[in-house]
Design a protein around this motif. Structure first.
Motif, PDB file in Angstrom:
ATOM      1  N   VAL A   1       4.947  19.992   3.905  1.00 12.93           N
ATOM      2  CA  VAL A   1       5.016  18.863   4.833  1.00 12.93           C
ATOM      3  C   VAL A   1       6.429  18.740   5.378  1.00 12.93           C
ATOM      4  O   VAL A   1       7.401  18.904   4.638  1.00 12.93           O
ATOM      5  N   LYS A   2       6.548  18.426   6.669  1.00 14.78           N
ATOM      6  CA  LYS A   2       7.824  18.090   7.282  1.00 14.78           C
ATOM      7  C   LYS A   2       7.800  16.605   7.632  1.00 14.78           C
ATOM      8  O   LYS A   2       6.845  16.123   8.232  1.00 14.78           O
ATOM      9  N   ALA A   3       8.858  15.885   7.231  1.00 15.27           N
ATOM     10  CA  ALA A   3       8.895  14.444   7.464  1.00 15.27           C
ATOM     11  C   ALA A   3      10.322  14.000   7.742  1.00 15.27           C
ATOM     12  O   ALA A   3      11.287  14.652   7.337  1.00 15.27           O
ATOM     13  N   ASP A   4      10.434  12.855   8.436  1.00 19.11           N
ATOM     14  CA  ASP A   4      11.731  12.208   8.576  1.00 19.11           C
ATOM     15  C   ASP A   4      12.025  11.461   7.270  1.00 19.11           C
ATOM     16  O   ASP A   4      11.492  11.812   6.228  1.00 19.11           O
ATOM     17  N   GLU A   5      12.832  10.426   7.312  1.00 22.05           N
ATOM     18  CA  GLU A   5      13.256   9.767   6.075  1.00 22.05           C
ATOM     19  C   GLU A   5      12.101   9.057   5.385  1.00 22.05           C
ATOM     20  O   GLU A   5      11.229   8.464   6.027  1.00 22.05           O
ATOM     21  N   LEU A   6      12.117   9.087   4.041  1.00 14.15           N
ATOM     22  CA  LEU A   6      11.142   8.409   3.203  1.00 14.15           C
ATOM     23  C   LEU A   6      11.823   7.218   2.540  1.00 14.15           C
ATOM     24  O   LEU A   6      12.847   7.380   1.876  1.00 14.15           O
ATOM     25  N   THR A   7      11.244   6.016   2.688  1.00 14.92           N
ATOM     26  CA  THR A   7      11.879   4.797   2.183  1.00 14.92           C
ATOM     27  C   THR A   7      10.851   3.911   1.504  1.00 14.92           C
ATOM     28  O   THR A   7       9.801   3.615   2.088  1.00 14.92           O
ATOM     29  N   THR A   8      11.132   3.472   0.286  1.00 15.83           N
ATOM     30  CA  THR A   8      10.270   2.512  -0.390  1.00 15.83           C
ATOM     31  C   THR A   8      11.105   1.593  -1.274  1.00 15.83           C
ATOM     32  O   THR A   8      12.163   1.988  -1.755  1.00 15.83           O
TER      33      THR A   8
ATOM     34  N   GLY B   1       0.803  -1.207   0.000  1.00 12.06           N
ATOM     35  CA  GLY B   1       0.000   0.000   0.000  1.00 12.06           C
ATOM     36  C   GLY B   1       0.839   1.261   0.000  1.00 12.06           C
ATOM     37  O   GLY B   1       1.995   1.269   0.425  1.00 12.06           O
ATOM     38  N   SER B   2       0.240   2.332  -0.484  1.00 12.96           N
ATOM     39  CA  SER B   2       0.922   3.614  -0.572  1.00 12.96           C
ATOM     40  C   SER B   2       0.618   4.474   0.647  1.00 12.96           C
ATOM     41  O   SER B   2      -0.298   4.201   1.419  1.00 12.96           O
ATOM     42  N   ILE B   3       1.407   5.538   0.788  1.00 15.27           N
ATOM     43  CA  ILE B   3       1.255   6.475   1.896  1.00 15.27           C
ATOM     44  C   ILE B   3       1.124   7.872   1.320  1.00 15.27           C
ATOM     45  O   ILE B   3       1.936   8.289   0.490  1.00 15.27           O
ATOM     46  N   SER B   4       0.099   8.596   1.759  1.00 14.48           N
ATOM     47  CA  SER B   4      -0.134   9.959   1.302  1.00 14.48           C
ATOM     48  C   SER B   4      -0.281  10.875   2.514  1.00 14.48           C
ATOM     49  O   SER B   4      -1.026  10.558   3.446  1.00 14.48           O
ATOM     50  N   VAL B   5       0.429  12.011   2.488  1.00 14.20           N
ATOM     51  CA  VAL B   5       0.398  12.947   3.611  1.00 14.20           C
ATOM     52  C   VAL B   5      -0.231  14.254   3.159  1.00 14.20           C
ATOM     53  O   VAL B   5       0.191  14.851   2.164  1.00 14.20           O
ATOM     54  N   SER B   6      -1.231  14.706   3.900  1.00 13.54           N
ATOM     55  CA  SER B   6      -1.909  15.958   3.575  1.00 13.54           C
ATOM     56  C   SER B   6      -0.991  17.147   3.804  1.00 13.54           C
ATOM     57  O   SER B   6      -0.003  17.070   4.544  1.00 13.54           O
ATOM     58  N   GLU B   7      -1.336  18.277   3.206  1.00 10.93           N
ATOM     59  CA  GLU B   7      -0.493  19.467   3.308  1.00 10.93           C
ATOM     60  C   GLU B   7      -0.452  20.000   4.735  1.00 10.93           C
ATOM     61  O   GLU B   7      -1.353  19.762   5.548  1.00 10.93           O
ATOM     62  N   ASN B   8       0.633  20.693   5.019  1.00 12.24           N
ATOM     63  CA  ASN B   8       0.845  21.367   6.307  1.00 12.24           C
ATOM     64  C   ASN B   8       0.911  20.401   7.481  1.00 12.24           C
ATOM     65  O   ASN B   8       0.593  20.771   8.612  1.00 12.24           O
ATOM     66  N   ARG B   9       1.361  19.167   7.235  1.00  9.10           N
ATOM     67  CA  ARG B   9       1.483  18.185   8.309  1.00  9.10           C
ATOM     68  C   ARG B   9       2.951  18.002   8.685  1.00  9.10           C
ATOM     69  O   ARG B   9       3.870  18.313   7.922  1.00  9.10           O
ATOM     70  N   GLN B  10       3.167  17.435   9.862  1.00  8.88           N
ATOM     71  CA  GLN B  10       4.492  17.012  10.298  1.00  8.88           C
ATOM     72  C   GLN B  10       4.401  15.553  10.699  1.00  8.88           C
ATOM     73  O   GLN B  10       3.549  15.174  11.509  1.00  8.88           O
TER      74      GLN B  10
ATOM     75  N   CYS C   1       8.660  21.482   1.078  1.00  4.39           N
ATOM     76  CA  CYS C   1       8.705  20.387   2.049  1.00  4.39           C
ATOM     77  C   CYS C   1      10.094  20.273   2.672  1.00  4.39           C
ATOM     78  O   CYS C   1      11.104  20.624   2.059  1.00  4.39           O
ATOM     79  N   GLU C   2      10.140  19.751   3.904  1.00  3.11           N
ATOM     80  CA  GLU C   2      11.389  19.482   4.608  1.00  3.11           C
ATOM     81  C   GLU C   2      11.403  18.017   5.018  1.00  3.11           C
ATOM     82  O   GLU C   2      10.474  17.546   5.674  1.00  3.11           O
ATOM     83  N   ILE C   3      12.466  17.301   4.622  1.00  2.00           N
ATOM     84  CA  ILE C   3      12.566  15.868   4.908  1.00  2.00           C
ATOM     85  C   ILE C   3      13.974  15.547   5.386  1.00  2.00           C
ATOM     86  O   ILE C   3      14.877  16.385   5.333  1.00  2.00           O
ATOM     87  N   ASP C   4      14.145  14.292   5.843  1.00  2.00           N
ATOM     88  CA  ASP C   4      15.456  13.840   6.299  1.00  2.00           C
ATOM     89  C   ASP C   4      16.123  12.892   5.317  1.00  2.00           C
ATOM     90  O   ASP C   4      17.033  12.153   5.695  1.00  2.00           O
ATOM     91  N   GLY C   5      15.703  12.890   4.055  1.00  2.23           N
ATOM     92  CA  GLY C   5      16.331  12.038   3.047  1.00  2.23           C
ATOM     93  C   GLY C   5      15.335  11.084   2.421  1.00  2.23           C
ATOM     94  O   GLY C   5      14.241  10.849   2.950  1.00  2.23           O
ATOM     95  N   ILE C   6      15.716  10.530   1.256  1.00  2.00           N
ATOM     96  CA  ILE C   6      14.864   9.586   0.525  1.00  2.00           C
ATOM     97  C   ILE C   6      15.723   8.429   0.040  1.00  2.00           C
ATOM     98  O   ILE C   6      16.806   8.642  -0.511  1.00  2.00           O
ATOM     99  N   THR C   7      15.207   7.194   0.202  1.00  2.93           N
ATOM    100  CA  THR C   7      15.870   6.004  -0.336  1.00  2.93           C
ATOM    101  C   THR C   7      14.844   5.145  -1.056  1.00  2.93           C
ATOM    102  O   THR C   7      13.833   4.753  -0.468  1.00  2.93           O
ATOM    103  N   VAL C   8      15.097   4.859  -2.343  1.00  3.43           N
ATOM    104  CA  VAL C   8      14.178   4.089  -3.173  1.00  3.43           C
ATOM    105  C   VAL C   8      14.987   3.033  -3.926  1.00  3.43           C
ATOM    106  O   VAL C   8      16.125   3.291  -4.334  1.00  3.43           O
ATOM    107  N   VAL C   9      14.391   1.832  -4.143  1.00  2.00           N
ATOM    108  CA  VAL C   9      15.025   0.831  -5.003  1.00  2.00           C
ATOM    109  C   VAL C   9      14.469   0.930  -6.419  1.00  2.00           C
ATOM    110  O   VAL C   9      15.200   1.197  -7.360  1.00  2.00           O
ATOM    111  N   ASN C  10      13.161   0.723  -6.577  1.00  2.00           N
ATOM    112  CA  ASN C  10      12.552   0.749  -7.903  1.00  2.00           C
ATOM    113  C   ASN C  10      11.485   1.837  -7.941  1.00  2.00           C
ATOM    114  O   ASN C  10      10.346   1.615  -7.524  1.00  2.00           O
TER     115      ASN C  10
END
Length: 223
Positions: A72-79, A46-55, A90-99
């Motif tokens: 949106v402010k988030a920690d690391e995004l991984t899929t 399943g996917s993850i969707s974050v509404s605007e102006n969230r942390q 947006c402010e995040i702590d990094g992104i890691t993706v394989v495919n």
């Protein structure tokens, strides 16, 4: 490089959030919550969707994409199998993706590297990344980028434009036993400031200013 990205993903937590069962649905974070902060979200299907102006905390999914709306402010995004789409400011702590591809809107701020094995990295105007941009099989494109470390790929095109500042190197790694016969292109606008070098371990078509030719270093014996 690919093995390093895969090892990083194996360390990602694969638990469930708030008792959510395995399914192919989308988790909407913040859509019906009165709180300004939502914690970690971890999914297998399943996917993850974050509404605007969230942390939110870290977002992890194995089979699904991740979408952040604006502001949106988030920690690391991984899929593993899915793309990542990030809205404006947006402010995040990094992104890691394989495919999957990684696409971000304007004025992204990332506190760590943005990495994909099989996918493009497309950053909107004015991104600031405290780390590297890394792909194996994917293009990298950014305008007015501020980057503290390297840009690195094997088979992808790289296009950097605007008043970008790259503190590290731009690296094309050795493709080793590569089945892709095409030659990638490195395109850098004459308004870009590159403080590091251009390190080539494979054949690359260069579209760079004359002032950067002295920065090119060939490290492949085939060259």
């Amino acid at each position: 490089m690919k093995n390093r990205l895969m090892n990083k993903l194996r360390l990602a937590p694969l638990c469930f959030v708030m008792g959510t069962a395995l399914s192919g649905c989308v988790i909407n974070v913040g859509g019906h919550s009165s709180s300004d902060y939502d914690g970690n979200v971890n999914r297998v299907f399943g996917s993850i969707s974050v509404s605007e102006n969230r942390q939110v905390g870290s977002l992890t999914t194995v089979n699904g994409g991740i979408t952040l709306s604006d502001n949106v402010k988030a920690d690391e995004l991984t899929t593993v199998n899915g793309g990542v789409t990030v809205g404006n400011f947006c402010e995040i702590d990094g992104i890691t993706v394989v495919n999957g591809d990684i696409e971000a809107g304007q004025q992204l701020v990332s506190g760590d590297s943005i990495e994909s094995v099989n996918g493009d990295i497309i950053l909107g105007f004015g991104a600031k990344v405290d780390g590297s941009l890394i792909t194996v099989n994917g293009d990298i494109e950014a305008a007015d980028l501020t980057l503290t470390d390297n840009i690195e790929t094997v088979n992808g095109d790289i296009r950097i434009s605007g008043n970008s500042v790259i503190d590290g190197d731009i690296i094309y790694d050795d493709p080793e036993n590569n089945d892709n016969p095409s030659t990638p292109t490195l395109s850098i606008a004459d308004t870009v400031r590159l403080n590091g070098e251009i390190i080539l371990e494979r054949d690359v078509k260069l579209e760079i200013p004359d002032t950067m030719t002295s920065k090119v270093r060939y490290k492949s014996s085939a060259m």
